[in-house]
Write an enzyme that holds these catalytic residues in place. Structure first.
Site, PDB file in Angstrom:
ATOM      1  N   ARG A 196     -45.156 -29.258 -48.434  1.00  0.00           N
ATOM      2  CA  ARG A 196     -44.410 -29.649 -49.645  1.00  0.00           C
ATOM      3  C   ARG A 196     -45.365 -30.257 -50.685  1.00  0.00           C
ATOM      4  NH1 ARG A 196     -43.704 -33.791 -53.024  1.00  0.00           N
ATOM      5  NH2 ARG A 196     -43.564 -35.265 -51.292  1.00  0.00           N
ATOM      6  N   ASP A 197     -45.763 -31.507 -50.490  1.00  0.00           N
ATOM      7  CA  ASP A 197     -46.635 -32.155 -51.479  1.00  0.00           C
ATOM      8  C   ASP A 197     -47.937 -31.378 -51.621  1.00  0.00           C
ATOM      9  OD1 ASP A 197     -47.933 -34.053 -53.113  1.00  0.00           O
ATOM     10  OD2 ASP A 197     -46.961 -35.712 -52.103  1.00  0.00           O
ATOM     11  N   HIS A 240     -46.595 -43.513 -48.288  1.00  0.00           N
ATOM     12  CA  HIS A 240     -47.079 -42.226 -48.808  1.00  0.00           C
ATOM     13  C   HIS A 240     -48.214 -42.522 -49.791  1.00  0.00           C
ATOM     14  CE1 HIS A 240     -46.167 -38.035 -50.402  1.00  0.00           C
ATOM     15  NE2 HIS A 240     -46.751 -38.558 -51.476  1.00  0.00           N
ATOM     16  N   HIS A 296     -51.774 -41.441 -51.870  1.00  0.00           N
ATOM     17  CA  HIS A 296     -52.685 -40.416 -52.377  1.00  0.00           C
ATOM     18  C   HIS A 296     -54.069 -41.042 -52.461  1.00  0.00           C
ATOM     19  CE1 HIS A 296     -50.067 -36.984 -53.512  1.00  0.00           C
ATOM     20  NE2 HIS A 296     -49.133 -37.913 -53.353  1.00  0.00           N
ATOM     21  N   CYS A 354     -48.623 -34.647 -57.449  1.00  0.00           N
ATOM     22  CA  CYS A 354     -47.402 -34.432 -58.239  1.00  0.00           C
ATOM     23  C   CYS A 354     -47.770 -33.673 -59.508  1.00  0.00           C
ATOM     24  CB  CYS A 354     -46.770 -35.776 -58.587  1.00  0.00           C
ATOM     25  SG  CYS A 354     -45.373 -35.609 -59.717  1.00  0.00           S
ATOM     26  N   ASN A 370     -53.002 -35.959 -51.275  1.00  0.00           N
ATOM     27  CA  ASN A 370     -52.517 -36.951 -50.320  1.00  0.00           C
ATOM     28  C   ASN A 370     -53.684 -37.414 -49.457  1.00  0.00           C
ATOM     29  OD1 ASN A 370     -49.991 -34.928 -50.588  1.00  0.00           O
ATOM     30  ND2 ASN A 370     -49.273 -36.939 -50.003  1.00  0.00           N
TER      31      ASN A 370
HETATM   32  N1  COA Z   1     -32.649 -25.924 -57.241  1.00  0.00           N
HETATM   33  C1  COA Z   1     -32.633 -24.771 -57.964  1.00  0.00           C
HETATM   34  N2  COA Z   1     -32.282 -24.697 -59.244  1.00  0.00           N
HETATM   35  C2  COA Z   1     -31.914 -25.845 -59.843  1.00  0.00           C
HETATM   36  C3  COA Z   1     -31.898 -27.066 -59.163  1.00  0.00           C
HETATM   37  C4  COA Z   1     -32.287 -27.085 -57.807  1.00  0.00           C
HETATM   38  N3  COA Z   1     -32.310 -28.214 -57.098  1.00  0.00           N
HETATM   39  N4  COA Z   1     -31.496 -28.016 -60.016  1.00  0.00           N
HETATM   40  C5  COA Z   1     -31.246 -27.411 -61.188  1.00  0.00           C
HETATM   41  N5  COA Z   1     -31.504 -26.097 -61.090  1.00  0.00           N
HETATM   42  C6  COA Z   1     -31.374 -25.063 -62.126  1.00  0.00           C
HETATM   43  C7  COA Z   1     -30.035 -25.100 -62.815  1.00  0.00           C
HETATM   44  O1  COA Z   1     -29.095 -24.358 -62.092  1.00  0.00           O
HETATM   45  C8  COA Z   1     -30.362 -24.479 -64.149  1.00  0.00           C
HETATM   46  O2  COA Z   1     -30.492 -23.093 -63.990  1.00  0.00           O
HETATM   47  P1  COA Z   1     -30.205 -22.066 -65.174  1.00  0.00           P
HETATM   48  O3  COA Z   1     -31.243 -22.333 -66.219  1.00  0.00           O
HETATM   49  O4  COA Z   1     -30.359 -20.724 -64.517  1.00  0.00           O
HETATM   50  O5  COA Z   1     -28.804 -22.395 -65.620  1.00  0.00           O
HETATM   51  C9  COA Z   1     -31.757 -25.019 -64.445  1.00  0.00           C
HETATM   52  O6  COA Z   1     -32.322 -25.348 -63.156  1.00  0.00           O
HETATM   53  C10 COA Z   1     -31.724 -26.243 -65.319  1.00  0.00           C
HETATM   54  O7  COA Z   1     -30.853 -27.208 -64.751  1.00  0.00           O
HETATM   55  P2  COA Z   1     -30.857 -28.721 -65.195  1.00  0.00           P
HETATM   56  O8  COA Z   1     -29.892 -29.469 -64.365  1.00  0.00           O
HETATM   57  O9  COA Z   1     -30.691 -28.785 -66.699  1.00  0.00           O
HETATM   58  O10 COA Z   1     -32.288 -29.146 -64.772  1.00  0.00           O
HETATM   59  P3  COA Z   1     -33.504 -29.664 -65.632  1.00  0.00           P
HETATM   60  O11 COA Z   1     -34.172 -28.540 -66.307  1.00  0.00           O
HETATM   61  O12 COA Z   1     -33.102 -30.841 -66.438  1.00  0.00           O
HETATM   62  O13 COA Z   1     -34.463 -30.183 -64.430  1.00  0.00           O
HETATM   63  C11 COA Z   1     -34.625 -30.951 -62.163  1.00  0.00           C
HETATM   64  C12 COA Z   1     -34.040 -31.181 -63.541  1.00  0.00           C
HETATM   65  C13 COA Z   1     -34.468 -32.212 -61.374  1.00  0.00           C
HETATM   66  C14 COA Z   1     -33.874 -29.795 -61.507  1.00  0.00           C
HETATM   67  C15 COA Z   1     -36.129 -30.573 -62.299  1.00  0.00           C
HETATM   68  O14 COA Z   1     -36.773 -31.469 -63.147  1.00  0.00           O
HETATM   69  C16 COA Z   1     -36.833 -30.562 -60.964  1.00  0.00           C
HETATM   70  O15 COA Z   1     -36.586 -29.709 -60.143  1.00  0.00           O
HETATM   71  N6  COA Z   1     -37.742 -31.544 -60.719  1.00  0.00           N
HETATM   72  C17 COA Z   1     -38.438 -31.664 -59.474  1.00  0.00           C
HETATM   73  C18 COA Z   1     -39.893 -31.829 -59.736  1.00  0.00           C
HETATM   74  C19 COA Z   1     -40.684 -31.952 -58.455  1.00  0.00           C
HETATM   75  O16 COA Z   1     -40.467 -31.260 -57.484  1.00  0.00           O
HETATM   76  N7  COA Z   1     -41.648 -32.881 -58.458  1.00  0.00           N
HETATM   77  C20 COA Z   1     -42.541 -33.082 -57.346  1.00  0.00           C
HETATM   78  C21 COA Z   1     -41.904 -33.730 -56.192  1.00  0.00           C
HETATM   79  S1  COA Z   1     -41.538 -35.426 -56.436  1.00  0.00           S
HETATM   80 ZN    ZN Z   2     -47.098 -37.343 -53.167  1.00  0.00          ZN
END
Ligand code: COA
Ligand code: ZN
Length: 311
Positions: free
Chosen positions: A17-18, A208, A210, A241, A250
């Site tokens: 994952r990370d 956790h 890094h 990240c 990490n």
């Molecule tokens: N899995 C898959 N698709 C997702 C989702 C999820 N968990 N959450 C939202 N989406 C999709 C929505 O369905 C939407 O799809 P569409 O454009 O086809 O309609 C699109 O993503 C936008 O949705 P929205 O709720 O507006 O999300 P956003 O663009 O504001 O992003 C997060 C919010 C949280 C989903 C996004 O920032 C994210 O995934 N962040 C994680 C980052 C990460 O992994 N960081 C490292 C680990 S800490």
């Molecule tokens: Zn991390």
């Protein structure tokens, strides 16, 4: 200094994952599955096997369903999935994750960069996840940027403790303190871990770290000395990240296990096996890795004497 090395140190492997989330070169689903299966064979009791986040945010992990349903599950190993929201939780549950890891930053700025929402919106979403899960799987709450934020600098201990309390009030079964961009130092770690362990048992706390500024393993020892027993680490020292400027790997799993071997701290993990596995990563990812033990070998891997000395 630590005088009791007998307590097992639990390593949660987070390379799938990370480790992979920040990699630029696509890793095929069967290669991810093969890596996780080898990690399962290595004896990890906990593996963070992927995330169910927006595929636009982290394209590398967009195949979470295929990965979770494709791996060979080792009985007794907990396969964790990172999720940002209810949609991610639904996907992770459908794919058979044993535990969900929910992530919220101490700072509004990093939460907005990482999750594209306010801390309040993240927490509201976590409430929905708790309702949905109703104890069916474990729930871990991560406090990201717990030791410092790349946008806001030092973070007040009270902010971290309040978030830990909030997680526990919500019914989370575990809490992780994450040093997202390697800003922690051992003195700070010792003090915070002591405080947090007045709120929850060591079995429910994960650290956790890094190694961004080279203090990763020093921080592990400080946390262990303060009573922490579970640590995230990534094979080869992969990780970071994608939404934190300057993020890097990490702490490296085999470097951590080497430390434990040399100090006599039990981990239940086979260092030689981990080194062999780590040495397969550069060809998979197309670059060198920061881990040191895979390059240097173990202390016990001796070299022949130079010829001039009769070797
Ligand atoms: N899995 C898959 N698709 C997702 C989702 C999820 N968990 N959450 C939202 N989406 C999709 C929505 O369905 C939407 O799809 P569409 O454009 O086809 O309609 C699109 O993503 C936008 O949705 P929205 O709720 O507006 O999300 P956003 O663009 O504001 O992003 C997060 C919010 C949280 C989903 C996004 O920032 C994210 O995934 N962040 C994680 C980052 C990460 O992994 N960081 C490292 C680990 S800490
Ligand atoms: Zn991390």
């Amino acid at each position: 200094m630590i005088d009791n090395f007998t307590d097992r140190l639990i390593v949660q492997e987070v390379a799938p994952r990370d480790g992979l989330q920040i990699e630029p070169r696509w890793v095929e689903t069967p290669d991810k599955i093969a890596l996780i299966d080898r990690l399962s064979q290595a004896g990890f009791s906990r593996i963070e096997a992927g995330s169910f986040v927006s595929p636009k945010a982290v394209p590398m992990l967009r195949d979470g369903e295929a990965v979770f349903t494709g791996i060979k599950r080792q009985p007794g190993t907990v396969y964790v999935a990172l999720v940002p929201n209810l949609k991610g939780a639904e996907r992770a549950l459908a794919a058979g994750a044993d535990e969900l890891n929910l992530v919220l930053s101490t700072s509004q700025s990093h939460n907005r960069a990482n999750m594209r929402m306010t801390r309040e919106a993240s927490l509201a979403g976590f409430g929905d996840i708790v309702e949905r899960v109703r104890g069916a799987v474990g729930l871990n709450g991560t406090v990201a940027t717990a030791f410092g934020c790349p946008f806001e600098g030092a973070i007040d201990e009270e902010v971290v403790l309040r978030l830990v309390d909030t997680y526990l009030e919500m019914g989370m079964t575990g809490v992780t303190l994450a040093d997202t961009t390697g800003m922690a130092n051992p003195r700070q770690v010792y003090a915070l871990v002591r405080q947090v362990l007045t709120r929850l048992p060591a079995a429910s706390l994960t650290l956790h770290f890094h190694n961004t500024r080279g203090l990763g393993l020093a921080n592990v020892l400080a946390a262990y000395e303060a009573g922490a027993r579970r640590f995230d680490a990534a094979l080869g020292g992969l990780g970071g990240c994608p939404f934190a400027p300057g993020a890097s790997g990490n702490i490296c799993t085999e470097d951590l296990v080497n430390l434990c071997v040399e100090m006599g701290i039990p981990t239940g993990l086979d260092l030689a096996f981990l080194i062999t596995l780590s040495r397969t990563l550069p060809s998979l990812l197309g670059h060198d890795l920061p881990g040191q033990i895979a390059k240097a070998g173990r202390n016990c891997d001796l070299h022949p004497l130079p010829a001039a000395l009769g070797g």
